[in-house]
Structure formats: structure tokens, C-alpha cells
Design an enzyme around this catalytic site. Structure first.
Site, PDB file in Angstrom:
ATOM      1  N   CYS A 255       0.831  -1.208   0.000  1.00  0.00           N
ATOM      2  CA  CYS A 255       0.000   0.000   0.000  1.00  0.00           C
ATOM      3  C   CYS A 255       0.861   1.252   0.000  1.00  0.00           C
ATOM      4  O   CYS A 255       0.515   2.255  -0.608  1.00  0.00           O
ATOM      5  CB  CYS A 255      -0.927   0.006   1.207  1.00  0.00           C
ATOM      6  SG  CYS A 255      -2.119  -1.342   1.188  1.00  0.00           S
ATOM      7  N   CYS A 431      14.050  10.348  -7.639  1.00  0.00           N
ATOM      8  CA  CYS A 431      12.790   9.624  -7.547  1.00  0.00           C
ATOM      9  C   CYS A 431      12.281   9.773  -6.115  1.00  0.00           C
ATOM     10  O   CYS A 431      12.744  10.637  -5.377  1.00  0.00           O
ATOM     11  CB  CYS A 431      12.968   8.153  -7.947  1.00  0.00           C
ATOM     12  SG  CYS A 431      13.950   7.216  -6.783  1.00  0.00           S
TER      13      CYS A 431
END
Ligand SMILES: [Zn+2]
Lengths: 473, 99
Positions: A255, A431
Site C-alpha cells: 500500500c 525519484c
């Protein structure tokens, strides 16, 4: 409304409160004495709270027994809407009150599971988790309130359950469930609910339930989908019957990486609570041998028939090799090549993918900006991540499409410096956490950009070390 | 043979995020029948656009993928050797672990 009347009213209330406090203390003393009377070996004091749970389920009923069916007047009133159900009734409610259920994980799935099991009146509810509440949990982990951010999830969950139902026994297991402690903890309960968020825990919990012969209500949710089934119940399969070999690591999404719509684990958790109630009370037909598959986007629920217990299963098959001793020393994280804790993921697990010369810290990158170094900052996160937040001026080119768009980097670098200067702009890659940027730099260096550098630790490092106002997610 | 193929649990990401595919699959074996084995090969060639190793391992699906034919686990009807019929609904679903 004279002032005298008012002050005497206050005094009465204060006197009443004091009186009730004394009574409360007396009752608590009596409870402790009764608990002490329960057969308990002296060396078990360390597990005092946990060992109380199952044995005390019966005393809750016995201690207050006043009606012939075994339910106290308070229970009759509180659970009246259950008792009115012809298919449920007194017997099922009594079965619930005599049952003990362990919920493993107080997260998105565990929240509704624990809330419903507490309110419906299971005799004893145990909750295991070693995590703390974080603000980004609250959108789906509805058992936790803002005031508990930074505090133990188990404490928060148990407090919420206790606030709903003070009749039931609640047990806190503020530790992570491991092969070393799972047998001790799970053996104290009748039914187990797997509300964890990772693959090794799922194998471990299933194996433990097979060894201890406990039914397992297993749910999972990710993104906009959920899955639910009941393992090792009434001759049905266990987790290993269905998945004898673990999937490749790349197939194990979390998640915290992939996202999840809050209500999706909510739906699955509610259904897990329902299955647990059915198993505990003995009503209806559980999902043993079947799997429920929920697709939130298309509002579809599919119930499929799954294979039965496998005779070859290493956990529950005819010649199963699994023993309690083997279980205790089995390395589930190694078996699945996947960590049990989410927190491990945030560390840079690929820290040696590219050479040190191909890397730069967030702080040093900030220095380059301050020195007005001509450069291009390439952000290789997926486009929907880039829309959440990004360093101003950065260019988004997701890692998945980097190679086919590599020429656009050339033009960006050329545009970064005045044509006449003859200088070349530098290329930095960022990132979210510094893993994908290393993969990107590795790829760029092989494809004509030998000087590309990755920003160590990604945007998380940028937020932590350079710009605390930069949002993390 | 007309089939309805569905990809779930993240497998849809391997075929351009499309979950449901209505497909006509040419019969491959000389017998004029189609086995799951043939269908998997066809899917891999025609629908899986990236990372085929996330869908298959050897000539079967990778570990962690459930295959359901008409809402029933293919293991109950022969696995790779199961014969498909016109208008069958085949679901490939990756098991989830999140919570
Ligand atoms: Zn098994």
C-alpha cells in the site's frame, strides 16, 4: 435558581462522584482477586494479560449470570438486535461471548475487524501489532484518531474498542508477530484473523494456524481490489495449499508504494469480521474453499470456488513435514524474499547499484543549485506521483518509458545552456526514495549519458536534509 | 473460439491496464480443441505487453496467480490440460498481500 441551590447541587454531584469512585475501586479489587484465583502458574505472570483472555471468557458469563439462558440483562439489552434475529439468537450470541479471536494487524483491514468484533460481543479480543500510528494511516485505518499519531497502534485500537464495549476482554500484544512468538500468542485464541500487509506474515500465520488447528480468516486489499477467504476450516485448504510457492518479489506490491483507496480494506475488513462472527457463532456457511474477490472500480464481487486441501501440502498435507520446532526456526522473510515490516522498504535496499561517482547527496545537489550550475533535474517517478509534488523545474520522465524517450533528455540538456557557451549541462536524476533513480542512472550511463548522477535518498532525503517544507507522501 | 478474459490483482497492468478482454482465439491443436496450455501461450503472445515473467513461469502461470474458469479454480478441472469451451470466462488474478 438561587446561588445556594446551585452550590448544594454541585456538592451533591461531587459527593456522588466520590461515592461511585469508591464503588468502582471496590469492584476493580474484586475483579483482580477473582482473576488471581484463576488457575495460573506463577511463572506465567509475564503473560498475565494474554493468559487471562481465554480463561476469563467464561467468568464474564458466570460472574453475572442472572437469566436462565446465560445472558446478563445488560447483554440482553446491548445485543438485543442480534437476539432478535431468528438465524442468530441467544445461542449464537452465547457462542460469540465464549469465543476468543486474535486480530493480527491493526491497520486498514484490522480496524473494522476489531471495531465490529468488539461491538458484537466476542468474549475476548486480542490485537497484535508493533507499529505506531502515522498520519497517512488515518484515511483507511479508521480505528485510530489523530490524538494517537505517534503512539502504538495496539494501544490506540484497544482504547477505541474499550470505549465501545467495556463488557469484553481486550488483550494488547504490542509486538510484531514472528515465528518465535506466534505459537505462544495464537495458541491462546480460538479464531485468527489475518489483517497483515505482507507476504511472509501470511505464510507464517497460515502455518501456525495449521499447527495449532485454528481457523484463519484471511483478507487482503491493495489499490482498488480486495480478496478474502477462510483457511484451514472444516477440512478446507490452507494458504500453502493454494500458494505452495511464493510469488516473485516484484509481484509483492505494498500500500505504501502502490496506494490503496481507504474504503477498500474497510469493505474487506468488514467481511472478515462477518466471517469471524460466523465461525465463532456457528451460523451460516463460511468462505472455506471459496474466495471472495472485490473490484471497487466496477463495483463487482465475485465468489469463486478454490481447490480443496492438498494432500501434498507441506503444511497440512498427509505427509506434512511442518512441526512446531521447525516452524519456530523457519525464516519466512528468506522464504518469500520479502520483509515483514514496511519500514525496511524505506531504506535504500539497492544502495550499491551504481558507483559512488554516479551519486550525489541532496545537500550537495542543493549547493549546485546555489552555485547556479546549469543542469537538468530528471524525475523518474510515475506521472501520477509527479502530480502529487515535485521539485520546481524538474522534468518528469517515468522510469518505465525512459528508454523510448531518451532523446528528449538530449534536447532538455541542450536547452539548459546558452547555445554559444559550448558548455554541457549536468544531468541529475531523482525519484521518491532513491531506488528507481539508481536504475535510471544505470540505464542512462549505458545509453549515452555517462555523467548522469542520482540524488541519494530521493525526494525523501530532499525533504529531510534540504527543504523540510517539501511534502513527503 | 470466443472467450472472455479478465486480469485482476495487478495483472491488468501487464496488458495496458485493461481488465476485461473479449477475444477470439484460434484453435491451435489439430484436434480442434483448446486447452488452457494453448490459451496461456496465446495470451502471452497477444495480450501481455510487458514483463511476461510477471505472468508466466515455464509453460504455466507464475506462482501467486490463480486461474479461474467460470468462477472455478482451474486446479479442480485439470489445470494446463483443461479443455476450454466456447464463451468460457477465464480470470487470471494475482494474489494480494496488502492491508
Ligand atoms: Zn495446506
Amino acid at each position: 435558581m438561587d446561588s445556594n441551590g446551585m452550590s448544594s447541587g454541585y456538592a451533591d454531584i461531587i459527593r456522588e462522584i466520590e461515592k461511585l469512585k469508591v464503588e468502582k475501586e471496590e469492584i476493580e479489587n474484586r475483579i483482580s482477586k477473582l482473576e488471581a484465583q484463576l488457575d495460573r502458574k506463577p511463572d506465567e505472570t509475564a503473560h498475565l494479560e494474554a493468559s487471562q483472555c481465554c480463561s476469563n471468557v467464561q467468568t464474564v458469563l458466570d460472574g453475572h449470570r442472572s437469566s436462565s439462558n446465560g445472558l446478563t440483562p445488560e447483554m440482553i439489552y446491548r445485543y438485543s438486535r442480534h437476539l432478535l434475529l431468528p438465524d442468530f439468537g441467544v445461542e449464537a450470541q452465547l457462542n460469540l461471548a465464549r469465543s476468543s479471536i486474535l486480530v493480527i494487524g491493526a491497520g486498514g483491514l484490522g480496524s473494522p475487524v476489531a471495531l465490529y468484533l468488539a461491538s458484537c460481543g466476542v468474549g475476548c479480543l486480542g490485537i497484535v501489532d508493533d507499529d505506531v500510528v502515522e498520519l497517512n494511516n488515518l484515511h483507511r485505518q479508521v480505528i485510530h484518531a489523530e490524538a494517537y499519531v505517534g503512539k502504538a497502534k495496539v494501544k490506540s485500537a484497544v482504547a477505541a474498542c474499550r470505549a465501545i464495549n467495556s463488557l469484553i476482554k481486550l488483550v494488547e500484544h504490542n509486538e510484531s508477530l514472528r515465528a518465535s512468538n506466534a505459537l505462544d500468542i495464537i495458541s491462546k485464541y480460538d479464531i485468527v484473523v489475518d489483517a497483515t500487509d505482507n507476504l511472509p506474515s501470511r505464510y507464517m500465520i497460515s502455518d501456525c494456524c495449521v499447527l495449532l488447528d485454528k481457523p484463519l480468516i484471511s483478507g487482503a486489499a491493495l489499490g482498488l481490489e480486495g480478496q478474502l477467504t477462510v483457511y484451514h476450516h472444516k477440512g478446507g485448504p490452507c494458504y500453502r495449499c493454494l500458494f505452495p510457492t511464493p510469488p516473485p518479489t516484484a509481484a509483492c506490491q505494498r500500500c505504501s508504494d502502490s496506494g490503496v483507496l481507504g474504503v477498500v480494506p474497510g469493505v474487506i475488513g468488514c467481511l472478515q469480521a462477518l466471517e469471524a462472527i460466523k465461525v465463532a457463532s456457528g451460523i451460516g456457511e463460511t468462505l472455506s474453499g471459496r474466495m471472495l474477490i472485490f473490484d471497487a472500480l466496477s463495483s463487482r464481487i465475485r465468489i469463486v470456488k478454490i481447490r480443496g486441501r492438498s494432500l501434498q501440502c507441506v503444511a497440512c498435507g498427509e505427509n506434512a513435514e511442518l512441526t512446531q520446532q521447525k516452524f519456530r526456526s523457519f525464516d519466512y522473510e528468506c522464504f518469500t524474499q520479502s520483509p515483514m515490516s514496511d519500514r525496511v522498504i524505506s531504506l535504500s535496499i539497492f544502495s550499491t547499484l551504481v558507483y559512488e561517482s554516479a551519486r550525489i547527496s541532496a545537500r550537495l545537489y542543493k549547493d549546485k543549485i546555489n552555485e547556479h550550475e546549469e543542469h537538468v533535474l530528471l524525475d523518474v517517478r510515475p506521472a501520477h506521483h509527479f502530480r502529487i509534488t515535485a521539485i520546481p523545474g524538474s522534468i518528469n520522465l517515468p522510469l518505465s518509458v525512459l528508454v523510448e524517450n531518451i532523446s528528449s533528455i538530449d534536447s532538455a540538456l541542450k536547452a539548459a545552456v546558452p547555445e554559444a557557451s559550448g558548455e554541457a549541462a549536468s544531468l541529475y536524476v531523482v525519484c521518491r526514495r532513491g531506488n528507481d533513480s539508481q536504475r535510471a542512472v544505470e540505464c542512462l550511463r549505458k545509453n549515452g549519458f555517462p555523467l548522469a548522477k542520482d540524488i541519494i535518498g530521493g525526494l525523501e532525503a530532499w525533504s529531510r536534509d534540504v527543504d523540510p517544507s517539501f511534502p513527503i507522501y | 473460439m470466443h472467450l472472455t478474459l479478465e486480469f485482476g490483482g495487478g495483472l491488468d497492468l501487464l496488458c495496458q491496464s485493461v481488465k476485461i478482454h473479449e477475444v477470439d482465439v484460434p484453435l491451435m491443436s489439430e484436434t480442434g480443441k483448446m486447452k488452457m496450455r494453448d490459451l496461456l501461450a496465446w495470451v502471452r503472445t497477444n495480450l501481455i505487453k510487458e514483463r511476461p515473467e510477471m505472468f508466466m513461469k515455464g509453460d504455466s502461470v507464475r506462482p501467486g496467480v490463480l486461474v479461474l474458469v467460470n468462477d472455478c479454480d482451474w486446479e479442480l478441472s485439470g489445470g494446463l490440460d483443461m479443455e476450454l469451451e466456447e464463451k468460457d470466462a477465464v480470470v487470471f488474478i494475482s494474489t494480494l498481500h496488502g492491508g
